[in-house]
Write an enzyme that holds these catalytic residues in place. Structure first.
Site, mmCIF file in Angstrom:
data_model
loop_
_atom_site.group_PDB
_atom_site.id
_atom_site.type_symbol
_atom_site.label_atom_id
_atom_site.label_comp_id
_atom_site.label_asym_id
_atom_site.label_seq_id
_atom_site.Cartn_x
_atom_site.Cartn_y
_atom_site.Cartn_z
ATOM 1 C CB SER A 1 0.449 28.800 -5.537
ATOM 2 O OG SER A 1 0.940 28.622 -4.229
ATOM 3 C CE1 TYR B 1 10.373 18.034 4.245
ATOM 4 C CE2 TYR B 1 8.628 19.602 3.748
ATOM 5 C CZ TYR B 1 9.418 18.936 4.666
ATOM 6 O OH TYR B 1 9.242 19.165 6.002
ATOM 7 C CG HIS C 1 12.472 14.798 5.590
ATOM 8 N ND1 HIS C 1 11.408 14.457 6.398
ATOM 9 C CD2 HIS C 1 12.273 16.074 5.219
ATOM 10 C CE1 HIS C 1 10.636 15.516 6.529
ATOM 11 N NE2 HIS C 1 11.131 16.502 5.826
ATOM 12 C CG HIS D 1 12.386 14.449 11.403
ATOM 13 N ND1 HIS D 1 12.501 15.559 10.615
ATOM 14 C CD2 HIS D 1 11.552 13.627 10.720
ATOM 15 C CE1 HIS D 1 11.800 15.411 9.508
ATOM 16 N NE2 HIS D 1 11.208 14.243 9.555
ATOM 17 C CG HIS D 2 11.971 10.139 9.285
ATOM 18 N ND1 HIS D 2 10.618 10.104 8.980
ATOM 19 C CD2 HIS D 2 12.497 11.154 8.564
ATOM 20 C CE1 HIS D 2 10.359 11.078 8.098
ATOM 21 N NE2 HIS D 2 11.471 11.716 7.829
ATOM 22 C CE LYS E 1 4.593 27.258 -0.806
ATOM 23 N NZ LYS E 1 5.143 28.263 -1.700
ATOM 24 C CB THR F 1 5.738 24.985 6.140
ATOM 25 O OG1 THR F 1 6.959 24.299 5.917
ATOM 26 C CG2 THR F 1 4.602 24.193 5.528
ATOM 27 C CD GLU G 1 9.622 10.193 -2.592
ATOM 28 O OE1 GLU G 1 10.545 10.574 -3.338
ATOM 29 O OE2 GLU G 1 8.504 9.848 -2.999
ATOM 30 C CB SER H 1 10.630 6.297 -14.236
ATOM 31 O OG SER H 1 9.528 7.157 -14.387
ATOM 32 C CB SER H 2 11.758 9.638 -10.329
ATOM 33 O OG SER H 2 10.602 8.982 -9.933
ATOM 34 C CG HIS I 1 -1.595 1.292 1.505
ATOM 35 N ND1 HIS I 1 -2.664 1.771 0.784
ATOM 36 C CD2 HIS I 1 -1.350 2.232 2.446
ATOM 37 C CE1 HIS I 1 -3.041 2.941 1.267
ATOM 38 N NE2 HIS I 1 -2.267 3.253 2.276
ATOM 39 N NE ARG J 1 3.973 3.475 10.727
ATOM 40 C CZ ARG J 1 4.769 4.130 9.894
ATOM 41 N NH1 ARG J 1 5.657 4.972 10.374
ATOM 42 N NH2 ARG J 1 4.667 3.996 8.593
ATOM 43 C CD1 TRP K 1 6.307 3.696 3.887
ATOM 44 C CD2 TRP K 1 7.619 4.306 2.175
ATOM 45 N NE1 TRP K 1 6.734 4.981 4.107
ATOM 46 C CE2 TRP K 1 7.516 5.387 3.082
ATOM 47 C CE3 TRP K 1 8.395 4.461 1.029
ATOM 48 C CZ2 TRP K 1 8.183 6.608 2.876
ATOM 49 C CZ3 TRP K 1 9.051 5.683 0.822
ATOM 50 C CH2 TRP K 1 8.941 6.731 1.741
ATOM 51 C CG ASP L 1 6.303 18.089 -26.279
ATOM 52 O OD1 ASP L 1 6.664 17.563 -25.197
ATOM 53 O OD2 ASP L 1 5.436 17.594 -27.002
#
Lengths: 186, 372, 531
Positions: free
Chosen positions: C272, C261, C257, C306-307, C335, C332, C259, C173-174, C80, C454, C145, C109
């Site tokens: 925006s 963002y 991390h 922090h993880h 924004k 943040t 990732e 790909s990314s 998932h 979890r 994951w 293009d």
């Protein structure tokens, strides 16, 4: 169209991939210098240091083992605990018995708690520096000679040193890679 | 009146069963240590600050939604930048953050206190149970979930400590500094008891430390807090904090039990006694993977019912139990179970389900194998 | 003058439109087609990941094990996460980027159209490989994951090797997609459009693309190390050979991390674009918004641990990462305040894109608040690896990233296909999604605080009521997404014709083009007025 942008980006990609791998030795260096994660440095090459003129502070050293199913041998410290002065050289042994009915090779990996103490623990001789081959049923008393640096922070009065024994009999890695089994290790 | 009371009681009767479960717990416990209380207070402080900020920010937005609608005839203003206000709403949050960081730093420093402890306990995480070793006492035992499989499988009503009960609790005295040394046997686990506010990863090959000083007598339950495989959700922690006197009594009992277990290994055991004991050992340690009926979950967890080794070579059977099968999930139970337990579970497997070898493996057989 | 130039061959044609037949989609190099491919792929993966969420919430509906065994449950939670992160959210935003970026900057293009095609087509292969692990011996990966070692190395099922290859493919790909975006934005903006005249969505993608190029290779490095530990007897993450499982976490989260963002910055860009249109007022503080994006991106590189507050870091490390993480709240917050200021004293209407955008601002901020709480290291010991974290990241990802993608689709779909979607159905989709997601994820704050860990298939009785509520919310949220599918298909096939500028005060180059968009646009660059 200007192709310098894609070229620059590809170089960045390759550099970052390399950076990922570079984090591995960087992490080790960082840990050795700071004692992060309880990793101790290798064999201590220097001289015994003592603070002159002061009676050195006494601390407690605790010796334990980490269980590891990977190698369920008999493995225990011959001494659970000792009191020592900072700067004083001490010795202790760990007993290991190969309970298999075949010969095998073990590698002991140390870990220190609190991790801040790791950089102050200096090992002059340690069975963790070498692989330990043992015949079936054989037992050994393995030596550890060490001292604790007098610069150890005041807040630390008890250090726990733990060893985990791993079975490396089947590791067939070439010696050149520092992350494979080493002869002289942490 | 009587009719009303009658109906009221019936209504209550329907409510009670669900209220046994329904805690509707909203918040973290205050806990029973000084650390847990300061952590709780810090948590509430940050929460209220966030709520306050939210009320202000969302308040402005909801005001706009109500009063700046085109349908109400609102005309759009023309402003779209202001350096002054950008600076203000950068600096003010920064100051609020410093206000949060100061107490957070203090609490964290307290948690790193490595001064002398009264009791040292080595905690080892296994797949899927905990082992506790009291370093100054030579007490060493495993702590495994005891919730019956029937409750988990919904065949029996769940008891109030469902999934949070173990066979051997971690007994500690109150008001003494307890130092924990965490490590793991296989993968990374994490030891967590909310009411002590202690959570630390248990990492194979390394030791981590933490400490606690419990102020109140009581039983405190926690769970493993790092995904460690199949039964990550089934390896709870139960800490029983008792008075110093009761702790001393417990220590003496533990030592006596250890002696008794060693003695039991030299006694004679009948087939019936071994099989009966073996069944409990099997339920606790083996049924999770090999299933209650011995059917296993092949290929990872072989079936034991009709199994070649179980029906055949005794020496090989004992070897697998004592040394495990390296490279698989089969642990080396020689380190985890006593000779009596090993003999009992081996005898049980060889004489239950469709296995009818009639063989008895005694504790002496196991001890003999282990000393070879 | 640059050393190399590329002339775009014009074929001397009138707009010949797309090729005929299915192979058009295989060989297309047109950014609109590729955008469509990414969006359809993303929607498909969203439903597949969603079905796994159904299985998870169905098992967690009540205490006890009812439907699946614990091993398979771990496979569901793992897959998932992987599918939603790498298959739904990231390709969804790339789809929006492909459609919108050339239109927004006046380019014909993307800069590298053939690489663009390849970037997309790698994905179906990667995900077929990943999903096929469900049917392999030993099952799919069940290590989360975040795949920490040694659970994902020594103790992993045989399918882990295919998992690693799938990650490599997605990464390639990314990276290629991100490179394409950077090159396009740097080199193909219409003359007169400086960087500080670019629309916010383009800015958000420019920064995101740099993050991708920087950290996807690090992910590739860490899974390569895993591969080596598993198959080539190295010991990067095993103490036995002098390695360290915690090293895995450092390298993974150095990627991980940034990732997250990567997954949210494009949503910031979409919001925006939408809020000013439906407030009939320019975005407040354009320059600050750009600087805030840059600050967030830079800070995202120095907060990874922090993880890892519970791994046993020395106090200096914990304090540094706590302070750095708290600091991200500043840009943040800027924004969020700017978005609110955009709405304030505007002239607001509440079409579906605006509903999603407003919900984004409120609910993403709620997720941000739980993020601040998580940043406080000593209290994080009580939150880490509990449902409190699950609540946090689902708030920033579902009403955050997912609503961002959905809002973008509602906003731009009329331009893409020239048809209006059914506004009542859109509003229904919004409200059911809003109620569903809050019912699902808000209770998770409570059970997490109350002590539920979890990645568990079963739980103690005091967590039962909120879990039942969460499962019901999940079923509501999941089924409501079918409305979206129906609505999109209905619009494309039989929607009312859309006006050239269907939203009253929408600004931007894309709205100057005809509706529906021609297959090729801006073959001649537009003239940008200097403001």
């Amino acid at each position: 169209m200007n192709l310098s942008t894609p070229k620059g980006l590809i170089i960045l990609v390759v550099l970052m991939f390399g950076f990922g791998f570079a984090l591995v030795p960087l992490y080790d260096v960082f840990c050795e210098i700071t004692g992060l994660n309880g990793k101790t440095a290798g064999q201590y090459e220097g001289e015994l240091t003592t603070k002159s003129n002061e009676k050195a502070r006494e601390i407690t050293m605790q010796f334990i083992v980490n269980k590891n199913d990977n190698l369920p041998w008999e493995f225990a410290p011959n001494q659970n605990q000792m009191t020592l002065a900072l700067g004083e050289q001490k010795q202790t042994t760990y007993r290991v018995t190969n309970t298999y009915n075949t010969a095998a090779i073990a590698q002991a990996v140390p870990s220190v708690s609190p991790s801040a103490a790791a950089e102050y623990l200096h090992k002059i001789e340690c069975f963790c520096f070498e692989q330990q081959p043992l015949d079936a049923g054989e037992h050994k008393d393995m030596p550890l000679v060490f001292f604790v640096d007098p610069e150890l922070p005041e807040s630390i009065s008890k250090i726990t040193l733990s060893y985990t024994l791993f079975d490396i009999t089947n590791s067939t890695a070439p010696a050149s890679d520092p992350h494979k089994v080493k002869k002289v290790g942490n | 009146m009587q009719r009303f009371l009658h109906q009221f009681c019936i209504a209550l009767a329907f409510l009670i069963p669900s209220s046994v479960y329904a805690a509707w717990e909203l918040n973290m416990p205050r806990g029973v240590t000084e650390t847990s209380n300061t952590v709780y207070d810090l948590h509430m402080l940050i929460l209220w600050i966030c709520v306050g900020i939210g009320v202000v920010v969302f308040g402005v937005m909801f005001w706009s939604i109500l009063y700046h609608r085109k349908s109400q005839g609102a005309k759009a203003a023309q402003f779209h930048e202001s350096t002054t206000i950008e600076v203000i709403w950068t600096v003010i949050p920064f100051i609020i953050l410093i206000g949060m960081a100061v107490p957070s730093t203090t609490v964290l420093i307290d948690m790193y206190d490595s001064s002398e402890s009264d009791i040292d306990i080595q905690v080892t995480g296994y797949q899927w149970k905990w082992q506790y070793k009291y370093l100054n006492e030579e007490i060493d035992f495993f702590s495994t979930l005891t919730t019956p499989k029937e409750e988990i499988a919904n065949k029996q009503a769940k008891n109030p400590n469902y999934l949070l009960e173990v066979d051997n609790e971690l007994v500690v005295p109150i008001n003494k500094k307890i130092r924990f040394l965490f490590t793991a046997n296989d993968v990374i686990h994490a030891w967590w008891v909310p009411e002590l506010a202690v959570k630390k990863d248990a990492i194979p090959g390394f030791i981590n430390e933490s400490w606690t000083r419990i102020n109140e007598v009581g039983t405190y339950r926690g769970q493993c807090a790092e995904l460690c495989g199949k039964d990550h959700g089934f390896m709870p922690i139960v800490v029983k904090a008792v008075t110093q006197e009761n702790y001393d009594i417990w220590v003496a009992e533990q030592k006596a039990t250890a002696l008794a277990t060693a003695a039991a290994a030299t006694q004679d055991w009948t087939m019936e006694d071994l099989v009966a004991k073996g069944e409990t050992v099997y339920q606790k340690n083996c049924a999770g993977c090999h299933m209650v009926d011995g059917s296993g979950l092949p290929p990872a967890f072989p079936a034991l019912n009709g199994n070649e080794v179980v029906l055949g070579d005794i020496e090989k059977h004992i070897d697998i139990m004592v040394n495990g099968v390296p490279g698989t999930a089969m642990a080396a139970y020689g380190k985890q179970l006593s000779a009596v337990d090993l003999a009992a579970v081996i005898t049980y497997k060889r004489n239950t389900w469709d296995n009818k070898t009639g063989e008895v493996i005694s504790p002496a057989d196991v001890t003999a194998f282990m000393s070879k | 003058m640059s050393e190399q130039t590329l002339t775009i061959d014009d074929h001397n044609h009138h707009d010949h439109g797309p090729a005929k037949g299915l192979l058009r989609w295989v060989f297309t190099t047109n950014h609109k087609d590729i955008g469509t491919l990414y969006l359809i792929f993303s929607l498909t993966m969203f439903f597949i990941g969603g079905m796994m969420a159904f299985v998870i919430r169905a098992e967690l509906f009540q205490p006890g094990m009812q439907l699946v065994d614990p091993g398979f449950f771990n496979q569901m939670t793992t897959m998932h996460g992987l599918i939603m992160v790498f298959g739904a959210v990231m390709p969804g935003f790339v789809g929006l980027a492909n459609w919108q970026i050339p239109l927004m900057v006046g380019a014909p293009d993307m800069a590298l159209p053939r690489m663009n095609n390849w970037s997309f087509w790698i994905l179906p292969f990667a995900f077929t490989m990943l999903l096929s692990t469900l049917f392999m011996g030993g099952g799919a990966p069940g290590f989360g994951w975040t795949f920490y070692a040694p659970l994902s190395t020594t103790y992993a099922p045989p399918s882990v090797t295919f998992f690693i290859f799938a990650i490599h493919m997605m990464g390639i790909s990314s990276i290629m997609g991100a490179m394409n975006i950077i090159v396009t934005l740097f080199n193909m903006r219409a003359p007169g459009m400086g960087l500080m005249q670019m629309p916010m969505f383009a800015w958000s993608w420019l920064i995101t693309a740099f993050l991708l190029v920087a950290v996807m290779p690090v992910l590739a490095a860490v899974v390569t190390m895993m591969l080596m530990d598993i198959h080539f007897a190295t010991s990067f993450f095993s103490a036995a050979g002098g390695g360290d499982p915690v090293l895995f976490q450092h390298i993974f989260w150095f990627f991980g991390h940034p990732e997250v963002y990567i997954m949210i910055l494009p949503a910031f860009g979409v919001v925006s674009e939408i809020l000013p249109t439906f407030s009939r007022k320019k975005l407040f503080g354009y320059h600050s918004m750009v600087y805030a994006l840059i600050a967030i991106a830079l800070l995202s590189f120095v907060v990874w641990a922090h993880h890892m507050f519970t791994v046993g870091m020395p106090i200096g490390g914990q304090l540094f990462f706590m302070y750095a993480t708290m600091l991200i709240a500043v840009p943040t917050g800027v924004k969020v305040f700017n978005w609110v200021a955009t709405m304030f004293k505007g002239s607001l209407t509440f079409e579906t894109p605006m509903l999603f955008a407003i919900a984004f601002v409120v609910l993403f901020t709620v997720g941000g608040f739980s993020g601040i709480m998580l940043a406080i290291a000593p209290v994080d010991f009580q939150y880490q690896d509990t449902y409190f974290v699950v609540a946090h990241f689902h708030y920033v990802l579902v009403p955050g990233a997912i609503f961002g993608i959905v809002a973008g689709v509602y906003y731009w779909l009329p331009k893409w296909c020239g048809k209006m979607y059914d506004e009542s159905l859109g509003k229904m989709h919004f409200w059911l999604s809003f109620i569903g997601l809050n019912l699902t994820f808000f209770p998770m704050h409570f059970v997490g605080l109350a002590g539920m860990p979890r990645r568990v298939p079963d739980y103690a009785l005091q967590f039962a009521d909120f879990n039942m509520m969460a499962s019901m919310g999940a079923f509501l949220f999941g089924t409501s997404q079918l409305i979206f599918v129906y609505l999109v298909i209905k619009a494309i096939r039989s929607g009312k014709e859309a006006a050239k500028v269907p939203w009253e005060s929408a600004e931007g180059l894309e709205w100057t083009l005809p509706t529906p968009l021609p297959y090729h646009t801006f073959t001649t660059p537009p003239v940008i007025e200097q403001k």
